[in-house]
Design an enzyme around this catalytic site. Sequence first.
Site, PDB file in Angstrom:
ATOM      1  N   SER A 233      -1.224   4.049  -7.003  1.00  0.00           N
ATOM      2  CA  SER A 233      -0.869   3.380  -5.763  1.00  0.00           C
ATOM      3  C   SER A 233      -1.344   1.924  -5.773  1.00  0.00           C
ATOM      4  O   SER A 233      -0.876   1.130  -6.588  1.00  0.00           O
ATOM      5  CB  SER A 233      -1.440   4.180  -4.581  1.00  0.00           C
ATOM      6  OG  SER A 233      -0.868   3.758  -3.376  1.00  0.00           O
ATOM      7  N   ASP A 256       2.652   5.944  -9.351  1.00  0.00           N
ATOM      8  CA  ASP A 256       3.210   5.670  -8.019  1.00  0.00           C
ATOM      9  C   ASP A 256       2.719   4.320  -7.475  1.00  0.00           C
ATOM     10  O   ASP A 256       2.169   4.228  -6.377  1.00  0.00           O
ATOM     11  CB  ASP A 256       2.830   6.803  -7.053  1.00  0.00           C
ATOM     12  CG  ASP A 256       4.047   7.283  -6.244  1.00  0.00           C
ATOM     13  OD1 ASP A 256       5.177   6.848  -6.536  1.00  0.00           O
ATOM     14  OD2 ASP A 256       3.855   8.109  -5.332  1.00  0.00           O
ATOM     15  N   HIS A 311       3.159  11.528  -2.853  1.00  0.00           N
ATOM     16  CA  HIS A 311       2.207  10.510  -3.301  1.00  0.00           C
ATOM     17  C   HIS A 311       0.828  11.098  -3.633  1.00  0.00           C
ATOM     18  O   HIS A 311       0.214  10.750  -4.639  1.00  0.00           O
ATOM     19  CB  HIS A 311       2.090   9.451  -2.195  1.00  0.00           C
ATOM     20  CG  HIS A 311       1.423   8.180  -2.611  1.00  0.00           C
ATOM     21  ND1 HIS A 311       1.842   7.423  -3.688  1.00  0.00           N
ATOM     22  CD2 HIS A 311       0.352   7.510  -2.075  1.00  0.00           C
ATOM     23  CE1 HIS A 311       1.074   6.342  -3.801  1.00  0.00           C
ATOM     24  NE2 HIS A 311       0.158   6.381  -2.840  1.00  0.00           N
TER      25      HIS A 311
END
Length: 380
Positions: A233, A256, A311
Amino acid sequence: VSLPRLGCGSMGGMLALPPGQGPHQVGCTDVMVGHTRQGLFLRLFYPCLPRAGATEPLWIPRSEYCGGLADVTLGRRWCSALLSIAIGSCKVPVSWNGPFKPCSRGYPLIIFSHGLGAFRTLYSSVCTELASWGFVVAALEHRDHSAATTYFCTAEAGTEEWIPFQRVPQGQKEFYFRNKQVHQRAQECVRALRLFQGIAGGRSVPNILHQDWDLSVLKDSLDLTKVAVMGHSFGGVTAVLALVKEPSFRCAVALDAWMFPLENVLYPEVPKPVLFINTEKFQTPESVAKMKRLSSRNNQTRIVTVLGTVHEDQTDFAFLPGKLFSRIFGRRGTLDPHKALAITSRAALAFLQRHLKLEEEFGQWDELLEGFGDSVALDA
Protein backbone atom coordinates in the site's frame (compact mmCIF):
# COMPACT_ATOMS: atom_id res chain seq x y z
CA VAL A 1 -18.03 -2.70 19.00
CA SER A 2 -17.88 -5.93 20.96
CA LEU A 3 -14.95 -8.17 20.15
CA PRO A 4 -14.93 -11.80 21.24
CA ARG A 5 -13.06 -12.59 24.46
CA LEU A 6 -10.58 -15.14 23.29
CA GLY A 7 -6.92 -15.62 23.92
CA CYS A 8 -4.74 -17.20 21.27
CA GLY A 9 -1.39 -18.65 20.38
CA SER A 10 0.29 -19.52 17.13
CA MET A 11 -1.38 -22.94 17.13
CA GLY A 12 -4.95 -21.67 17.12
CA GLY A 13 -7.42 -19.26 18.63
CA MET A 14 -7.94 -15.80 17.22
CA LEU A 15 -5.01 -15.63 14.84
CA ALA A 16 -2.96 -18.48 13.45
CA LEU A 17 -0.17 -17.14 11.29
CA PRO A 18 1.34 -19.76 8.98
CA PRO A 19 4.95 -20.87 9.46
CA GLY A 20 7.34 -20.39 6.53
CA GLN A 21 7.17 -23.06 3.83
CA GLY A 22 10.82 -22.81 2.75
CA PRO A 23 13.79 -24.98 3.81
CA HIS A 24 15.06 -22.63 6.56
CA GLN A 25 13.75 -22.17 10.07
CA VAL A 26 13.08 -18.51 10.77
CA GLY A 27 14.29 -16.34 13.63
CA CYS A 28 13.42 -12.77 14.41
CA THR A 29 14.64 -9.88 16.54
CA ASP A 30 13.91 -6.17 16.95
CA VAL A 31 16.56 -3.60 16.14
CA MET A 32 16.58 0.05 17.17
CA VAL A 33 19.53 2.22 16.23
CA GLY A 34 20.11 5.78 17.44
CA HIS A 35 18.47 7.87 20.17
CA THR A 36 16.51 10.27 17.93
CA ARG A 37 13.69 9.93 15.43
CA GLN A 38 16.37 10.08 12.71
CA GLY A 39 17.51 6.63 13.84
CA LEU A 40 15.89 3.38 12.69
CA PHE A 41 13.48 0.84 14.10
CA LEU A 42 12.88 -2.51 12.42
CA ARG A 43 12.02 -6.15 12.97
CA LEU A 44 14.53 -8.49 11.39
CA PHE A 45 13.45 -11.89 10.00
CA TYR A 46 16.30 -14.25 9.11
CA PRO A 47 17.19 -17.93 8.55
CA CYS A 48 18.08 -19.42 11.94
CA LEU A 49 19.43 -22.58 13.51
CA PRO A 50 16.95 -24.87 15.25
CA ARG A 51 16.82 -24.34 19.01
CA ALA A 52 14.98 -26.42 21.58
CA GLY A 53 12.36 -24.54 23.55
CA ALA A 54 12.48 -21.45 21.34
CA THR A 55 10.07 -18.73 22.41
CA GLU A 56 7.80 -17.03 19.89
CA PRO A 57 7.42 -13.24 19.81
CA LEU A 58 4.12 -11.46 20.31
CA TRP A 59 2.44 -10.36 17.09
CA ILE A 60 1.36 -7.06 18.71
CA PRO A 61 4.58 -6.19 20.52
CA ARG A 62 3.10 -3.86 23.15
CA SER A 63 -0.31 -2.65 24.32
CA GLU A 64 0.33 0.86 22.92
CA TYR A 65 0.04 -0.61 19.42
CA CYS A 66 -3.49 -1.84 20.19
CA GLY A 67 -4.40 1.76 21.06
CA GLY A 68 -2.93 2.97 17.77
CA LEU A 69 -4.73 0.24 15.79
CA ALA A 70 -8.06 0.95 17.48
CA ASP A 71 -7.68 4.61 16.62
CA VAL A 72 -6.68 4.01 12.98
CA THR A 73 -8.96 1.10 12.00
CA LEU A 74 -12.00 1.68 14.21
CA GLY A 75 -11.68 5.42 14.85
CA ARG A 76 -12.25 4.61 18.52
CA ARG A 77 -9.25 4.54 20.83
CA TRP A 78 -11.48 3.19 23.64
CA CYS A 79 -11.67 -0.13 21.73
CA SER A 80 -8.00 -0.63 22.52
CA ALA A 81 -8.69 -2.86 25.56
CA LEU A 82 -11.12 -5.03 23.57
CA LEU A 83 -8.62 -5.35 20.74
CA SER A 84 -5.95 -6.25 23.26
CA ILE A 85 -8.14 -9.04 24.67
CA ALA A 86 -8.87 -10.37 21.18
CA ILE A 87 -5.38 -10.27 19.64
CA GLY A 88 -2.95 -9.16 22.34
CA SER A 89 -1.61 -12.64 23.12
CA CYS A 90 -1.18 -13.85 19.53
CA LYS A 91 2.30 -15.10 18.65
CA VAL A 92 4.35 -15.23 15.43
CA PRO A 93 5.58 -18.78 14.61
CA VAL A 94 9.30 -17.87 14.51
CA SER A 95 12.16 -18.24 16.99
CA TRP A 96 12.56 -15.02 19.02
CA ASN A 97 16.26 -14.05 19.03
CA GLY A 98 16.98 -17.49 17.55
CA PRO A 99 20.62 -18.23 16.64
CA PHE A 100 21.45 -16.83 13.19
CA LYS A 101 22.32 -19.42 10.54
CA PRO A 102 25.55 -18.23 8.86
CA CYS A 103 25.82 -18.34 5.06
CA SER A 104 29.22 -17.96 3.40
CA ARG A 105 27.60 -17.18 0.04
CA GLY A 106 25.59 -14.40 1.68
CA TYR A 107 21.82 -14.01 1.96
CA PRO A 108 20.07 -11.47 -0.24
CA LEU A 109 18.44 -8.60 1.68
CA ILE A 110 14.89 -7.20 1.47
CA ILE A 111 13.91 -3.90 3.09
CA PHE A 112 10.15 -3.99 3.78
CA SER A 113 7.91 -0.91 4.16
CA HIS A 114 4.52 -1.12 5.93
CA GLY A 115 1.22 0.47 4.90
CA LEU A 116 -0.65 3.45 6.33
CA GLY A 117 -1.69 2.85 9.94
CA ALA A 118 0.37 -0.35 10.21
CA PHE A 119 3.71 -1.11 11.89
CA ARG A 120 6.67 -3.47 11.71
CA THR A 121 4.96 -6.72 12.77
CA LEU A 122 1.75 -6.72 10.71
CA TYR A 123 3.39 -8.37 7.68
CA SER A 124 4.98 -11.21 9.66
CA SER A 125 3.43 -13.90 7.42
CA VAL A 126 5.03 -12.68 4.18
CA CYS A 127 8.31 -11.70 5.90
CA THR A 128 8.52 -15.14 7.56
CA GLU A 129 7.83 -16.84 4.24
CA LEU A 130 10.60 -14.93 2.45
CA ALA A 131 13.09 -15.56 5.29
CA SER A 132 12.28 -19.28 5.13
CA TRP A 133 13.55 -19.25 1.54
CA GLY A 134 16.89 -17.70 2.49
CA PHE A 135 16.35 -13.94 2.63
CA VAL A 136 17.15 -11.55 5.44
CA VAL A 137 14.10 -9.28 5.70
CA ALA A 138 14.18 -5.94 7.54
CA ALA A 139 10.61 -4.80 8.25
CA LEU A 140 10.82 -1.09 9.04
CA GLU A 141 8.61 0.89 11.40
CA HIS A 142 8.33 4.33 9.81
CA ARG A 143 8.55 7.52 11.85
CA ASP A 144 6.68 9.84 9.47
CA HIS A 145 3.43 9.65 11.52
CA SER A 146 2.06 6.98 9.14
CA ALA A 147 2.49 4.06 11.60
CA ALA A 148 -0.44 3.30 13.94
CA THR A 149 2.10 4.38 16.56
CA THR A 150 5.84 4.00 17.08
CA TYR A 151 8.51 5.24 19.42
CA PHE A 152 12.20 5.89 19.91
CA CYS A 153 14.34 5.72 23.05
CA THR A 154 16.02 8.97 23.98
CA ALA A 155 19.54 9.02 25.38
CA GLU A 156 18.14 9.33 28.92
CA ALA A 157 17.95 5.83 30.32
CA GLY A 158 14.57 4.23 29.82
CA THR A 159 12.83 7.28 28.35
CA GLU A 160 10.61 6.63 25.34
CA GLU A 161 9.12 9.19 23.02
CA TRP A 162 6.03 8.01 21.13
CA ILE A 163 5.16 9.16 17.60
CA PRO A 164 1.39 8.93 17.04
CA PHE A 165 -0.48 8.32 13.79
CA GLN A 166 -1.48 11.59 12.15
CA ARG A 167 -4.40 12.19 9.81
CA VAL A 168 -4.17 14.81 7.07
CA PRO A 169 -4.46 18.19 8.84
CA GLN A 170 -7.60 20.16 8.03
CA GLY A 171 -7.12 22.59 5.19
CA GLN A 172 -4.04 20.79 3.87
CA LYS A 173 -4.11 19.02 0.50
CA GLU A 174 -3.67 15.28 0.98
CA PHE A 175 -1.22 14.93 -1.89
CA TYR A 176 1.32 17.34 -0.38
CA PHE A 177 1.01 15.81 3.09
CA ARG A 178 1.43 12.24 1.80
CA ASN A 179 4.14 13.17 -0.71
CA LYS A 180 6.32 14.54 2.08
CA GLN A 181 5.74 11.32 4.04
CA VAL A 182 6.59 9.03 1.13
CA HIS A 183 9.91 10.83 0.63
CA GLN A 184 10.74 10.42 4.33
CA ARG A 185 9.76 6.75 4.17
CA ALA A 186 11.92 6.08 1.08
CA GLN A 187 14.81 7.83 2.83
CA GLU A 188 14.34 5.51 5.81
CA CYS A 189 14.59 2.53 3.44
CA VAL A 190 17.89 3.92 2.16
CA ARG A 191 19.12 4.47 5.74
CA ALA A 192 18.23 0.86 6.55
CA LEU A 193 20.35 -0.30 3.63
CA ARG A 194 23.23 1.91 4.90
CA LEU A 195 22.88 0.24 8.30
CA PHE A 196 23.45 -3.21 6.78
CA GLN A 197 26.25 -1.93 4.54
CA GLY A 198 27.94 -0.62 7.70
CA ILE A 199 27.52 -3.97 9.50
CA ALA A 200 28.89 -5.84 6.47
CA GLY A 201 31.85 -3.45 6.47
CA GLY A 202 32.62 -4.36 10.07
CA ARG A 203 31.14 -1.32 11.78
CA SER A 204 29.93 -2.01 15.30
CA VAL A 205 26.25 -1.08 15.56
CA PRO A 206 24.76 -1.09 19.05
CA ASN A 207 21.15 -2.24 19.21
CA ILE A 208 19.69 -0.12 22.00
CA LEU A 209 16.78 -2.51 22.67
CA HIS A 210 18.69 -5.52 23.98
CA GLN A 211 22.16 -7.01 23.76
CA ASP A 212 21.44 -10.73 23.47
CA TRP A 213 21.42 -10.77 19.67
CA ASP A 214 24.56 -9.28 18.19
CA LEU A 215 24.14 -7.62 14.79
CA SER A 216 27.76 -8.41 13.92
CA VAL A 217 26.72 -12.04 13.22
CA LEU A 218 25.40 -10.70 9.89
CA LYS A 219 28.81 -9.37 8.84
CA ASP A 220 29.92 -12.19 6.51
CA SER A 221 26.47 -13.58 5.70
CA LEU A 222 24.86 -10.84 3.59
CA ASP A 223 25.22 -10.38 -0.16
CA LEU A 224 24.63 -6.66 -0.55
CA THR A 225 24.90 -6.83 -4.33
CA LYS A 226 21.47 -8.53 -4.08
CA VAL A 227 19.13 -6.09 -2.37
CA ALA A 228 15.44 -5.48 -3.08
CA VAL A 229 12.85 -3.18 -1.55
CA MET A 230 9.28 -4.27 -0.93
CA GLY A 231 6.15 -2.86 0.69
CA HIS A 232 2.37 -2.85 0.93
CA SER A 233 0.00 0.00 0.00
CA PHE A 234 1.75 3.21 1.17
CA GLY A 235 4.77 0.93 1.54
CA GLY A 236 4.36 -0.24 -2.06
CA VAL A 237 4.75 3.28 -3.45
CA THR A 238 7.56 3.82 -0.91
CA ALA A 239 9.39 0.88 -2.49
CA VAL A 240 8.97 2.40 -5.98
CA LEU A 241 10.38 5.74 -4.80
CA ALA A 242 13.28 4.01 -3.00
CA LEU A 243 14.41 2.69 -6.42
CA VAL A 244 14.79 6.31 -7.54
CA LYS A 245 16.71 7.34 -4.42
CA GLU A 246 19.11 4.40 -4.15
CA PRO A 247 20.90 2.66 -7.06
CA SER A 248 21.82 -0.35 -4.86
CA PHE A 249 18.19 -1.50 -4.82
CA ARG A 250 18.01 -3.85 -7.80
CA CYS A 251 14.23 -4.18 -8.00
CA ALA A 252 11.01 -3.59 -6.04
CA VAL A 253 7.98 -5.70 -5.15
CA ALA A 254 4.93 -3.49 -4.56
CA LEU A 255 1.93 -5.16 -2.90
CA ASP A 256 -1.27 -3.28 -3.82
CA ALA A 257 0.68 -0.04 -4.11
CA TRP A 258 -1.13 3.20 -3.33
CA MET A 259 0.30 5.26 -6.19
CA PHE A 260 -1.42 8.55 -5.28
CA PRO A 261 1.45 10.21 -3.29
CA LEU A 262 4.09 9.94 -6.03
CA GLU A 263 4.66 13.07 -8.09
CA ASN A 264 4.37 12.70 -11.88
CA VAL A 265 7.84 14.03 -12.57
CA LEU A 266 9.32 10.91 -10.93
CA TYR A 267 7.78 8.31 -13.23
CA PRO A 268 10.45 8.62 -15.94
CA GLU A 269 13.09 8.35 -13.19
CA VAL A 270 12.24 4.83 -11.98
CA PRO A 271 15.15 2.88 -13.46
CA LYS A 272 14.62 -0.67 -12.20
CA PRO A 273 11.94 -3.35 -12.62
CA VAL A 274 8.92 -3.41 -10.31
CA LEU A 275 6.54 -6.31 -9.66
CA PHE A 276 3.10 -4.93 -8.80
CA ILE A 277 0.95 -7.56 -7.08
CA ASN A 278 -2.54 -6.07 -6.78
CA THR A 279 -5.67 -7.29 -5.03
CA GLU A 280 -8.93 -7.37 -6.91
CA LYS A 281 -10.82 -4.75 -4.91
CA PHE A 282 -8.43 -1.89 -4.07
CA GLN A 283 -6.96 -0.34 -7.20
CA THR A 284 -8.51 2.51 -9.20
CA PRO A 285 -8.11 2.92 -12.99
CA GLU A 286 -5.91 6.00 -12.30
CA SER A 287 -3.61 4.01 -10.06
CA VAL A 288 -3.26 1.15 -12.56
CA ALA A 289 -2.59 3.71 -15.32
CA LYS A 290 0.34 4.99 -13.23
CA MET A 291 1.70 1.44 -12.90
CA LYS A 292 1.37 0.99 -16.66
CA ARG A 293 3.41 4.16 -17.19
CA LEU A 294 6.22 2.45 -15.31
CA SER A 295 5.85 -0.78 -17.28
CA SER A 296 6.13 1.18 -20.51
CA ARG A 297 9.49 2.55 -19.25
CA ASN A 298 10.88 -0.82 -18.16
CA ASN A 299 9.86 -3.94 -20.02
CA GLN A 300 10.75 -6.11 -17.01
CA THR A 301 8.07 -4.42 -14.84
CA ARG A 302 5.03 -6.65 -14.30
CA ILE A 303 1.50 -5.99 -13.04
CA VAL A 304 -0.53 -8.92 -11.69
CA THR A 305 -3.88 -9.02 -9.93
CA VAL A 306 -4.79 -11.81 -7.51
CA LEU A 307 -8.49 -12.54 -7.98
CA GLY A 308 -10.73 -12.97 -4.94
CA THR A 309 -8.59 -10.77 -2.68
CA VAL A 310 -9.08 -7.48 -0.83
CA HIS A 311 -6.45 -4.96 0.31
CA GLU A 312 -6.02 -6.43 3.82
CA ASP A 313 -5.40 -9.92 2.39
CA GLN A 314 -1.75 -8.93 1.91
CA THR A 315 -1.38 -8.30 5.65
CA ASP A 316 -1.49 -10.66 8.62
CA PHE A 317 -5.07 -9.53 9.27
CA ALA A 318 -6.09 -11.98 6.52
CA PHE A 319 -5.52 -14.76 9.08
CA LEU A 320 -8.00 -13.34 11.61
CA PRO A 321 -11.26 -15.30 11.85
CA GLY A 322 -13.98 -14.00 9.53
CA LYS A 323 -16.19 -12.36 12.15
CA LEU A 324 -13.40 -10.36 13.72
CA PHE A 325 -11.96 -9.42 10.32
CA SER A 326 -15.28 -8.15 8.99
CA ARG A 327 -15.95 -6.24 12.21
CA ILE A 328 -12.74 -4.28 11.72
CA PHE A 329 -12.42 -4.05 7.93
CA GLY A 330 -15.75 -4.93 6.33
CA ARG A 331 -15.91 -7.43 3.45
CA ARG A 332 -13.13 -9.98 3.18
CA GLY A 333 -11.79 -11.71 0.07
CA THR A 334 -13.17 -14.99 -1.26
CA LEU A 335 -9.73 -16.57 -1.80
CA ASP A 336 -8.36 -18.59 1.13
CA PRO A 337 -5.64 -16.43 2.78
CA HIS A 338 -3.11 -19.29 2.72
CA LYS A 339 -3.59 -19.56 -1.06
CA ALA A 340 -3.33 -15.79 -1.45
CA LEU A 341 -0.07 -15.77 0.51
CA ALA A 342 1.27 -18.69 -1.56
CA ILE A 343 0.49 -16.89 -4.84
CA THR A 344 2.00 -13.61 -3.61
CA SER A 345 5.19 -15.25 -2.32
CA ARG A 346 5.61 -17.47 -5.35
CA ALA A 347 5.33 -14.49 -7.68
CA ALA A 348 7.69 -12.41 -5.54
CA LEU A 349 10.26 -15.23 -5.31
CA ALA A 350 10.24 -15.81 -9.08
CA PHE A 351 10.71 -12.08 -9.69
CA LEU A 352 13.46 -11.73 -7.06
CA GLN A 353 15.23 -14.80 -8.38
CA ARG A 354 15.40 -13.25 -11.81
CA HIS A 355 16.35 -9.68 -10.91
CA LEU A 356 18.71 -10.44 -8.03
CA LYS A 357 20.23 -13.24 -10.15
CA LEU A 358 19.80 -15.84 -7.41
CA GLU A 359 21.03 -19.41 -7.83
CA GLU A 360 18.30 -21.04 -5.70
CA GLU A 361 15.45 -22.79 -7.43
CA PHE A 362 12.21 -21.50 -5.94
CA GLY A 363 10.07 -23.36 -8.46
CA GLN A 364 9.98 -21.19 -11.54
CA TRP A 365 6.87 -19.32 -12.47
CA ASP A 366 8.02 -18.38 -15.92
CA GLU A 367 4.62 -17.73 -17.42
CA LEU A 368 4.24 -14.88 -14.94
CA LEU A 369 7.57 -13.27 -15.73
CA GLU A 370 7.67 -13.88 -19.44
CA GLY A 371 4.84 -11.74 -20.48
CA PHE A 372 1.14 -11.33 -20.79
CA GLY A 373 1.89 -7.74 -21.84
CA ASP A 374 0.98 -5.25 -19.17
CA SER A 375 -1.12 -7.15 -16.72
CA VAL A 376 -2.39 -10.58 -15.78
CA ALA A 377 -5.03 -11.81 -13.35
CA LEU A 378 -4.12 -14.79 -11.20
CA ASP A 379 -6.53 -17.28 -9.76
CA ALA A 380 -5.83 -20.16 -7.41
